[in-house]
Design a protein around this motif. Structure first.
Motif, short mmCIF file in Angstrom:
data_model
loop_
_atom_site.label_atom_id
_atom_site.label_comp_id
_atom_site.label_asym_id
_atom_site.label_seq_id
_atom_site.Cartn_x
_atom_site.Cartn_y
_atom_site.Cartn_z
N PRO A 57 0.72 -1.28 -0.01
CA PRO A 57 -0.22 -0.02 -0.08
C PRO A 57 0.94 1.36 0.08
CG PRO A 57 -0.96 -1.56 1.35
CD PRO A 57 0.36 -2.21 1.02
N THR A 136 -5.65 -3.40 3.47
CA THR A 136 -5.69 -4.55 2.54
C THR A 136 -5.43 -3.79 1.14
OG1 THR A 136 -7.93 -4.63 2.19
CG2 THR A 136 -6.89 -6.20 3.83
N HIS A 137 -5.03 -4.81 0.16
CA HIS A 137 -4.72 -4.12 -1.34
C HIS A 137 -6.29 -3.77 -1.65
CE1 HIS A 137 -0.80 -6.23 -1.21
NE2 HIS A 137 -0.73 -5.56 -2.36
N THR A 138 -7.21 -4.39 -1.23
CA THR A 138 -8.59 -3.80 -1.76
C THR A 138 -8.88 -2.43 -1.14
OG1 THR A 138 -9.50 -5.89 -1.93
CG2 THR A 138 -11.19 -4.34 -1.96
N ALA A 139 -8.69 -2.19 0.06
CA ALA A 139 -8.79 -0.85 0.84
C ALA A 139 -7.75 0.12 0.08
CB ALA A 139 -8.38 -0.99 2.31
N ALA A 141 -6.77 0.06 -2.79
CA ALA A 141 -7.25 0.48 -4.32
C ALA A 141 -8.42 1.50 -4.12
CB ALA A 141 -7.56 -1.00 -4.94
N THR A 142 -9.46 0.97 -2.92
CA THR A 142 -10.49 1.94 -2.85
C THR A 142 -10.09 3.29 -2.56
OG1 THR A 142 -11.74 -0.04 -2.22
CG2 THR A 142 -12.60 2.28 -1.43
#
Length: 308
Positions: A57, A136-139, A141-142
């Motif tokens: 991140p 996380t990677h999702t967080a 990216a968001t």
């Protein structure tokens, strides 16, 4: 004469002046800055993208920062080069509003990026056991998506309000297009623009407060921890703080110059102060992060020299 801004076909940038041979010196400086900025930012983007060990991140946020600096530089430098070479310093209304969009979104994305990076460092240093859960990677990216989406939507509204104003002139006393300069030309009621500007300013201040708050918490942890953790935290946060200070000072210079009468200040100094936050920051950050963050420095050496 009162006309809609849509009826004005061009704006005149009156801050330019006949500099003689200094014109070519300015051209070389601006061109050199642009080439260095593009090369430095592209190089670091490539370094981060090519090395899986940097797909964390923290480095993804840095990559977003470097992409934004390429975007902001491209919205300004080629325009400055054309204006320096030109004898008639005019710009079409559509290009003027396009440049305002690029410059203002660049500035807002920059602040949002710095806020997200400060939040990331806050989680890593103040809540290390929960970092992997929250970031996380999702967080990540968001957060990057919001960092870009919010400024774009906010500036679209800002420009829509300015474009609908009735104007009494088309002379902008700057070397590039500026939204506040266009609003000052308005003959119609600017109450809606002012109200939106207040909310826009409050939102920006909230972002700055968030950044200050997170770093206050980080410094608190730094001074209460052991020497090793303090050194690690300080070395990680120093580039972020230096970048924030540099960009904030540049924005402050620009705001002061736009809002107050600065005729007593030499013209060249006024031009330099108005361009500082747009020209120096995109070159300052790659050098700052490339030299201070160990992982990036090692990867840069590996890419250039072919060994670790």
């Amino acid at each position: 004469m009162v006309v809609n801004s849509t009826d004005i076909s061009y704006f005149t940038l009156s801050a330019y002046f006949d500099a003689g041979l200094f014109k070519y010196f300015s051209l070389i400086i601006i061109m050199s800055l642009y080439i260095l900025t593009v090369c430095a930012n592209v190089f670091l983007i490539v370094v981060i993208c090519m090395n899986r060990s940097l797909h964390e991140p923290m480095y993804l946020f840095l990559c977003s920062l470097f992409v934004n600096e390429l975007y902001g530089s491209t919205g300004l430098f080629p325009f400055l080069l054309l204006q320096i070479l030109s004898d008639v310093h005019t710009v079409s209304a559509s290009c003027c509003f396009l440049q305002i969009f690029c410059v203002y979104t660049y500035a807002n994305v920059q602040f949002c990026n710095l806020a997200v990076m400060s939040y990331d460092r806050y989680l890593a240093i103040c809540c290390p056991l929960r970092y992997a859960v929250h970031m996380t990677h999702t967080a990540a990216a968001t957060l990057i998506m919001v960092t870009w989406l919010y400024p774009f939507l906010a500036i679209v509204v800002l420009i829509s309000l300015s474009a609908s104003l009735r104007l009494c002139g088309n002379i902008i006393n700057k070397v590039y297009c500026d939204n506040y300069s266009i609003v000052k030309l308005a003959c119609s009621d600017t109450a809606v623009n002012n109200i939106y500007g207040i909310f826009y300013t409050i939102a920006t201040i909230c972002v700055v407060i968030l950044i200050i708050f997170t770093y206050m918490k980080i410094l608190q942890v730094c001074f209460s921890g052991c020497k090793l953790s303090r050194q690690k935290a300080v070395s990680t946060c120093t580039p972020h703080l230096a970048s924030l200070l540099n960009f904030s000072c540049g924005c402050f210079f620009e705001i002061v110059q736009s809002r107050f009468d600065m005729k007593h200040v030499p013209r060249m100094l006024r031009i330099f102060l108005s361009l500082y936050w747009l020209t120096c920051q995109p070159l300052f950050n790659p050098v700052l992060y490339g030299l201070n963050l160990t992982k990036i420095r090692i990867m840069c050496k590996s890419l250039v020299f072919g060994h670790r």
